[in-house]
Scaffold this motif. Structure first.
Motif, PDB file in Angstrom:
ATOM      1  N   UNK A  93      -1.485  -2.846  -3.016  1.00  0.00           N
ATOM      2  CA  UNK A  93      -0.100  -3.291  -3.085  1.00  0.00           C
ATOM      3  C   UNK A  93       0.821  -2.247  -3.685  1.00  0.00           C
ATOM      4  N   UNK A  94       1.597  -1.612  -2.846  1.00  0.00           N
ATOM      5  CA  UNK A  94       2.514  -0.566  -3.291  1.00  0.00           C
ATOM      6  C   UNK A  94       3.856  -0.778  -2.609  1.00  0.00           C
ATOM      7  N   UNK A  95       4.895  -0.214  -3.190  1.00  0.00           N
ATOM      8  CA  UNK A  95       6.229  -0.334  -2.608  1.00  0.00           C
ATOM      9  C   UNK A  95       6.478   0.878  -1.709  1.00  0.00           C
ATOM     10  N   UNK A  96       6.538   0.687  -0.391  1.00  0.00           N
ATOM     11  CA  UNK A  96       6.614   1.843   0.509  1.00  0.00           C
ATOM     12  C   UNK A  96       7.898   2.653   0.379  1.00  0.00           C
ATOM     13  N   UNK A  97       8.948   2.051  -0.213  1.00  0.00           N
ATOM     14  CA  UNK A  97      10.226   2.756  -0.288  1.00  0.00           C
ATOM     15  C   UNK A  97      10.377   3.600  -1.557  1.00  0.00           C
ATOM     16  N   UNK A  98       9.390   3.518  -2.464  1.00  0.00           N
ATOM     17  CA  UNK A  98       9.432   4.380  -3.643  1.00  0.00           C
ATOM     18  C   UNK A  98       8.552   5.606  -3.411  1.00  0.00           C
ATOM     19  N   UNK A  99       8.777   6.624  -4.214  1.00  0.00           N
ATOM     20  CA  UNK A  99       7.844   7.744  -4.188  1.00  0.00           C
ATOM     21  C   UNK A  99       6.669   7.407  -5.108  1.00  0.00           C
ATOM     22  N   UNK A 102       7.811   7.696  -8.707  1.00  0.00           N
ATOM     23  CA  UNK A 102       8.679   6.584  -9.131  1.00  0.00           C
ATOM     24  C   UNK A 102       7.860   5.319  -9.395  1.00  0.00           C
ATOM     25  N   UNK A 103       6.878   5.077  -8.533  1.00  0.00           N
ATOM     26  CA  UNK A 103       6.060   3.873  -8.701  1.00  0.00           C
ATOM     27  C   UNK A 103       5.293   3.904 -10.026  1.00  0.00           C
ATOM     28  N   UNK A 106       7.728   3.482 -12.965  1.00  0.00           N
ATOM     29  CA  UNK A 106       8.138   2.071 -13.061  1.00  0.00           C
ATOM     30  C   UNK A 106       7.028   1.236 -13.687  1.00  0.00           C
ATOM     31  N   UNK A 107       5.808   1.463 -13.230  1.00  0.00           N
ATOM     32  CA  UNK A 107       4.662   0.714 -13.769  1.00  0.00           C
ATOM     33  C   UNK A 107       4.539   0.957 -15.274  1.00  0.00           C
ATOM     34  N   UNK A 138       7.844   9.569  -0.203  1.00  0.00           N
ATOM     35  CA  UNK A 138       7.808   8.108  -0.202  1.00  0.00           C
ATOM     36  C   UNK A 138       6.441   7.583   0.206  1.00  0.00           C
ATOM     37  N   UNK A 151      -2.813   3.601  -5.950  1.00  0.00           N
ATOM     38  CA  UNK A 151      -2.992   2.245  -6.475  1.00  0.00           C
ATOM     39  C   UNK A 151      -3.904   2.280  -7.705  1.00  0.00           C
ATOM     40  N   UNK A 154      -1.979   3.681 -10.553  1.00  0.00           N
ATOM     41  CA  UNK A 154      -1.009   2.732 -11.125  1.00  0.00           C
ATOM     42  C   UNK A 154      -1.704   1.685 -11.984  1.00  0.00           C
TER      43      UNK A 154
ATOM     44  N   UNK B   6      15.171  -3.005 -15.268  1.00  0.00           N
ATOM     45  CA  UNK B   6      14.335  -1.912 -14.733  1.00  0.00           C
ATOM     46  C   UNK B   6      14.006  -2.190 -13.259  1.00  0.00           C
ATOM     47  N   UNK B  13      17.820   1.027  -5.688  1.00  0.00           N
ATOM     48  CA  UNK B  13      17.377   2.268  -5.029  1.00  0.00           C
ATOM     49  C   UNK B  13      16.870   1.951  -3.615  1.00  0.00           C
ATOM     50  N   UNK B  17      18.200   3.307   0.014  1.00  0.00           N
ATOM     51  CA  UNK B  17      17.298   4.032   0.914  1.00  0.00           C
ATOM     52  C   UNK B  17      17.163   3.359   2.279  1.00  0.00           C
ATOM     53  N   UNK B  85       2.443  -7.630   1.337  1.00  0.00           N
ATOM     54  CA  UNK B  85       1.817  -6.329   1.124  1.00  0.00           C
ATOM     55  C   UNK B  85       1.042  -6.213  -0.178  1.00  0.00           C
ATOM     56  N   UNK B  86       1.201  -7.169  -1.085  1.00  0.00           N
ATOM     57  CA  UNK B  86       0.436  -7.156  -2.329  1.00  0.00           C
ATOM     58  C   UNK B  86       1.178  -6.589  -3.536  1.00  0.00           C
ATOM     59  N   UNK B  87       2.370  -6.008  -3.333  1.00  0.00           N
ATOM     60  CA  UNK B  87       3.063  -5.426  -4.489  1.00  0.00           C
ATOM     61  C   UNK B  87       3.580  -6.509  -5.437  1.00  0.00           C
ATOM     62  N   UNK B  90       0.940  -7.097  -7.755  1.00  0.00           N
ATOM     63  CA  UNK B  90       0.848  -5.957  -8.678  1.00  0.00           C
ATOM     64  C   UNK B  90       1.840  -6.162  -9.832  1.00  0.00           C
TER      65      UNK B  90
END
Lengths: 266, 251
Positions: A93-99, A102-103, A106-107, A138, A151, A154, B6, B13, B17, B85-87, B90
């Motif tokens: 589970x990751x945010x595809x729009x962040x690098x 950045x992820x 944020x974590x 990204x 993942x 993180x 946060x 952002x 994007x 997607x699972x985020x 997370x």
């Protein structure tokens, strides 16, 4: 209570109630995982592996029984448990729009790190999982293997005591799988307890000091890979040690038969 | 609060994007504004239509377009994507209050809706629309539209969490269209037919539209403004209470 264990489940049950009635997904799982162990949790599809992990990581309520992680009660102190665990679930589970960077920052911020500390920690972790070059791209453009490694990173931002990995190598090519195995070993060598679910028996054999096999929501075998193999060899009076695949087949009551020229699991 | 801010930064952002997701929020409401005014402006000439207060019919229609724009937020769809997607899990596995995950997106929605509303008003000014209540009224208008955008996005997020389905969430957003048209959209409430007047009176969106409209056409009409903010406060409180309950019991 029972603080000698990093993870302890005591007669844990999970019942789902849906349109089609009630389903008992987990039926009295009891486990004790010592600190510093890499513990494998195996089972066929739908056996209750992911449900058990989701209960132990506070993502799902426990219907009955009790679970302790890092000495804290999962139901009584979920926030405390979350501070002590890292979680990498089946879906990466990751945010595809962040690098990637950045992820991780944020974590870190969500685990209470300052901006500076979170940035420094992110840089360390990117180095650990060998993703420095891709850090500012990204995530949507990463390969499956890179996503898994990110993942994993993180899940380590806050240096957890216990790391839960739910099928961390599913869908990866052999090279990426070996890389993840190396990461898991490295993480464990630093003192982190690892709870790993997998469908790959070779993975369990390679990584885990001890494992449990769950089927139909119940633990059907538990022990070290070598002990489980020896037990089956003795019980069936085999000439040589069986493979972990054979232990798994025996434990889950499955076997393979040749049907119409194809090998099928029955 | 710190955690939701946060996460709000991340959501903002994300919006920057994906500018293509912002496009419908401006284009479709402006399209409706142009089409509605083009089709009906001759029925309501400025000099003989009292309820226009000396402005063009476009000024009367502007609040509808602003509220339509506020209902085009993609926050709920992004949330469903994260659930699938699972985020979302997370984030739930971090030691933050779970409401912060919802709150983060609402902060971003507040900023985004305010900026888009300001852009739409700015685009409208050259076409002869003026904000009768002045700069202060303009700011109040932006705040009101942005707050409604947050409430609406919050309800959409509730549907996203409950259904965990992009199709259901997208379908639910269409609910706003009947709500927007069961209002004094084309004429003031007292000129509607009796059944429509009853429907508009029961529809909470009516009071927000009338409050925004009073800022454009009349100036500060405190009774209308009070009703508008009261509707936002009550619906917002309901949305927040339901969100807390739903996200804390999410299994």
């Amino acid at each position: 209570m029972s603080s000698m264990y990093a993870v302890e489940a005591i007669d844990v049950h999970k019942r789902f109630t849906g349109k089609d009635g009630e389903v008992d997904a987990v039926r009295g799982v009891s486990l004790g995982i010592e600190r510093g162990e890499v513990f494998g949790f195996l089972g066929p599809n739908g056996a209750g592996k992911s449900t058990t992990v989701r209960m132990l990581t506070t993502l799902m309520t426990i219907t009955a029984g009790r679970a302790l992680v890092g000495g804290l009660d999962v139901a009584g102190d979920p926030h405390g448990v979350r501070r002590r665990i890292g979680v990498a679930l089946q879906e990466a589970g990751l945010d595809p729009r962040q690098t990637g960077r950045e992820l991780l920052v944020l974590q870190g911020r969500l685990f209470g790190l300052s901006k500076t500390d979170a940035a420094a920690r992110a840089a360390d972790l990117l180095d650990l999982v060998e993703m420095v070059d891709a850090a500012d791209r990204r995530i949507g453009g990463y390969s499956g293997g890179m996503k898994r490694r990110l993942d994993l990173a993180s899940a380590l931002v806050h240096q957890p005591d216990v790391l839960f990995l739910d099928a961390p190598t599913t869908g990866l090519d052999p090279a990426s799988r070996l890389t993840v195995w190396d990461e898991v070993r490295r993480i464990n060598e630093r003192g982190t307890t690892v709870f790993l679910t997998t469908q790959y028996l070779e993975e369990a054999d390679q990584l885990c000091g001890r494992l449990a096999i769950i089927d139909g929501g119940r633990i059907v075998r538990e022990g070290s890979p070598s002990a489980l193999k020896s037990e089956l060899r003795a019980r069936l009076a085999l000439d040589a040690d069986p493979t972990l695949d054979e232990v798994f087949m025996d434990a889950t009551g499955r076997n393979r038969a040749r049907v119409a020229g194809d090998v099928q699991e029955v | 609060m710190k955690d939701s801010l946060i996460l709000g930064g991340r959501a903002a952002r994300e919006a920057l994007r994906t500018p293509d997701s912002l496009f419908p929020s401006v284009f479709i409401p402006l399209f409706f504004l142009v089409v509605n005014v083009g089709q009906t402006a001759r029925i309501f000439p400025t000099d003989s239509t009292d309820f226009l207060r000396g402005q063009s019919y476009a000024a009367f229609q502007l609040p509808s377009s602003l509220l339509l724009s506020a209902s085009f937020g993609a926050a709920a769809l992004y949330l469903v994507e994260e659930i699938e997607g699972g985020y979302f899990d997370k984030l739930r596995a971090t030691p933050i209050p779970r409401m912060a995950i919802i709150g983060g997106r609402l902060w971003a929605e507040l900023i985004k809706t305010a900026v888009l509303a300001a852009v739409m008003v700015a685009v409208s000014l050259p076409f002869g629309i003026r904000i009768e209540s002045g700069v202060l009224g303009f700011l109040l208008l932006i705040v009101m539209v942005a707050m409604w955008g947050v409430v609406f996005a919050g309800f959409m997020q509730l549907i996203a969490i409950k259904t965990r389905s992009a199709a259901a969430t997208q379908g639910a957003s269409l609910v706003f269209f009947p709500l927007l048209f069961l209002t004094p959209n084309f004429v003031p409430r007292n000129l509607l037919t009796r059944p429509m007047e009853i429907a508009a009176t029961l529809n909470p969106v009516t009071y927000i539209m009338e409050a925004v409209r009073t800022l454009v056409l009349d100036g500060f009409e405190w009774t209308a403004l009070g009703r508008g903010f009261l509707v936002i406060a009550v619906t917002g409180a309901i949305m927040l209470a339901l969100s807390v309950r739903l996200v804390n019991n999410y299994d």
